[in-house]
Design a protein around this motif. Sequence first.
Motif, PDB file in Angstrom:
ATOM      1  N   TYR A 271      -5.757   3.772 -13.110  1.00 35.24           N
ATOM      2  CA  TYR A 271      -6.202   3.308 -11.803  1.00 35.24           C
ATOM      3  C   TYR A 271      -6.463   1.804 -11.826  1.00 35.24           C
ATOM      4  CZ  TYR A 271      -8.531   3.357  -7.266  1.00 35.24           C
ATOM      5  OH  TYR A 271      -8.858   3.147  -5.956  1.00 35.24           O
TER       6      TYR A 271
ATOM      7  N   GLN B 277     -10.377  -2.844  -7.543  1.00 35.99           N
ATOM      8  CA  GLN B 277     -10.419  -4.190  -6.991  1.00 35.99           C
ATOM      9  C   GLN B 277     -10.482  -5.220  -8.102  1.00 35.99           C
ATOM     10  OE1 GLN B 277     -13.651  -4.297  -4.205  1.00 35.99           O
ATOM     11  NE2 GLN B 277     -12.596  -3.031  -2.695  1.00 35.99           N
TER      12      GLN B 277
ATOM     13  N   ASP C 173      -2.294   4.518  -3.633  1.00 36.24           N
ATOM     14  CA  ASP C 173      -1.323   3.469  -3.953  1.00 36.24           C
ATOM     15  C   ASP C 173      -1.722   2.685  -5.200  1.00 36.24           C
ATOM     16  OD1 ASP C 173      -3.369   2.626  -1.918  1.00 36.24           O
ATOM     17  OD2 ASP C 173      -2.570   0.645  -2.405  1.00 36.24           O
ATOM     18  N   ARG C 174      -2.929   2.921  -5.708  1.00 42.35           N
ATOM     19  CA  ARG C 174      -3.379   2.254  -6.936  1.00 42.35           C
ATOM     20  C   ARG C 174      -3.365   3.192  -8.135  1.00 42.35           C
ATOM     21  NH1 ARG C 174      -8.625  -1.006  -4.405  1.00 42.35           N
ATOM     22  NH2 ARG C 174      -7.413  -2.552  -3.219  1.00 42.35           N
TER      23      ARG C 174
ATOM     24  N   ARG D 207      -3.681   4.808   4.902  1.00 40.27           N
ATOM     25  CA  ARG D 207      -3.710   4.886   3.442  1.00 40.27           C
ATOM     26  C   ARG D 207      -4.066   6.311   3.034  1.00 40.27           C
ATOM     27  NH1 ARG D 207      -6.349  -0.529   3.265  1.00 40.27           N
ATOM     28  NH2 ARG D 207      -4.821  -1.976   2.413  1.00 40.27           N
ATOM     29  N   TRP D 208      -3.640   6.686   1.814  1.00 36.76           N
ATOM     30  CA  TRP D 208      -4.009   7.971   1.229  1.00 36.76           C
ATOM     31  C   TRP D 208      -5.150   7.747   0.242  1.00 36.76           C
ATOM     32  CZ3 TRP D 208      -2.513  12.754   2.503  1.00 36.76           C
ATOM     33  CH2 TRP D 208      -1.334  12.918   3.232  1.00 36.76           C
ATOM     34  N   TYR D 209      -6.170   8.584   0.350  1.00 33.66           N
ATOM     35  CA  TYR D 209      -7.306   8.547  -0.580  1.00 33.66           C
ATOM     36  C   TYR D 209      -7.457   9.908  -1.257  1.00 33.66           C
ATOM     37  CZ  TYR D 209      -8.694   4.266   1.875  1.00 33.66           C
ATOM     38  OH  TYR D 209      -8.718   3.014   2.426  1.00 33.66           O
TER      39      TYR D 209
ATOM     40  N   ARG E 148      -7.814   5.171  -4.102  1.00 30.86           N
ATOM     41  CA  ARG E 148      -6.652   4.896  -3.266  1.00 30.86           C
ATOM     42  C   ARG E 148      -5.397   5.315  -4.015  1.00 30.86           C
ATOM     43  NH1 ARG E 148      -6.697  -1.065  -0.735  1.00 30.86           N
ATOM     44  NH2 ARG E 148      -4.483  -0.759  -1.209  1.00 30.86           N
TER      45      ARG E 148
ATOM     46  N   SER F  40       0.812  -1.214   0.000  1.00 25.20           N
ATOM     47  CA  SER F  40       0.000   0.000   0.000  1.00 25.20           C
ATOM     48  C   SER F  40       0.848   1.267   0.000  1.00 25.20           C
ATOM     49  CB  SER F  40      -0.930   0.000   1.220  1.00 25.20           C
ATOM     50  OG  SER F  40      -0.179   0.009   2.409  1.00 25.20           O
TER      51      SER F  40
ATOM     52  N   VAL G 206       2.608   4.506  -1.303  1.00 25.69           N
ATOM     53  CA  VAL G 206       2.268   5.476  -2.341  1.00 25.69           C
ATOM     54  C   VAL G 206       3.546   6.002  -2.979  1.00 25.69           C
ATOM     55  CG1 VAL G 206       1.202   7.718  -2.774  1.00 25.69           C
ATOM     56  CG2 VAL G 206       0.153   6.128  -1.156  1.00 25.69           C
TER      57      VAL G 206
ATOM     58  N   MET H  73     -15.829   4.960   3.397  1.00 23.50           N
ATOM     59  CA  MET H  73     -14.934   3.830   3.624  1.00 23.50           C
ATOM     60  C   MET H  73     -15.531   2.868   4.656  1.00 23.50           C
ATOM     61  SD  MET H  73     -12.382   3.969   1.590  1.00 23.50           S
ATOM     62  CE  MET H  73     -13.643   4.532   0.420  1.00 23.50           C
TER      63      MET H  73
END
Length: 317
Positions: A159, A162, A201-202, A182-184, A199, A135, A137, A231
């Motif tokens: 992006y 899931q 990290d994605r 996590r960063w959103y 997210r 996760s 970033v 969330m």
Amino acid sequence: MSDAARLLRLLSLLQTPREWPGSELAVRLEVTTRTVRRDVDRLRDLGYPVEATLGVLGGYRLVAGAAMPPLLLDDEEAVAIAVGLRTASRQPVAGIAEASLRALAKLQQVLPPRLARRVASLTSATAAGAASSASLVDPAQLSVVAGAVNARERVRFTYVAQENVVSKRHVEPVQLVALDRRWYLLAFDVERDDWRIFRLDRVSSALATGARFAARAVPGGDATEYVTQRMYDTAPTYRARATLRLPVDLARARLGDFAGELTALDDGSCGWHSPEDTVEYLAFRLTSLGCEFTVDGPVEFVEHLRGLGERIRRSVE
């Protein structure tokens, strides 16, 4: 006051974000304005970018330069930075941990014992587990998105949602939110004509387009609250099954409206079948009861408690 001490005192004053008239500096340092000018020149020779402006409202101030010069910190500032660096070393941004630890090592080397003890006390009370490498970033992506948020500029990026579904996104970024390590990003998706939460990290290949956008009203009026609620609304929920080493009446009093189903087993213990909630909140309610307990299920809750226990154990070793 020696020349070196006076120079350090001058530097400390100039680090205050304001413009200092030469006459005021002279009074503070108990020297002439000519000595102040000479000391300012010495600071410039050492790499400190001191800017001077003329006129009645003119004076001296420290500005940003091409390089990072040494800074003078008072006790409170040194403690705040040390604690902040320890916290940053556990944040889910790739590379930030190593840089934070290097800076922390340099700072701890010169911290007086009295401040080192304060830092240790504060950080022991705020210890947290390390972020998963999955996760982390990319700081470059974070910088692009943060800049676009501040400039109110549209962004394009790739992006991975899931189940590894990859899509191209074109959004109006509104707010970055740090939640549960996590960063959103809360943004308005231009092509889907709706609000979306991403997210960080994605996110990859983020690019600011240069196209500005008008501010939109955030759902509910608060971006952080909206992301947090969404969330938790989408998080899976479970009912915990546990045996509490508490009399049933005491357990009911401590759990209040979260008592769920309580069954007396003997004078000193009871069975608990909780209301439905996330494993994080169930763990919070269970561990805050102040008693021994045995968890019977579900397996997701058992695994969460094992991970929580490991993080707590590492934080106090």
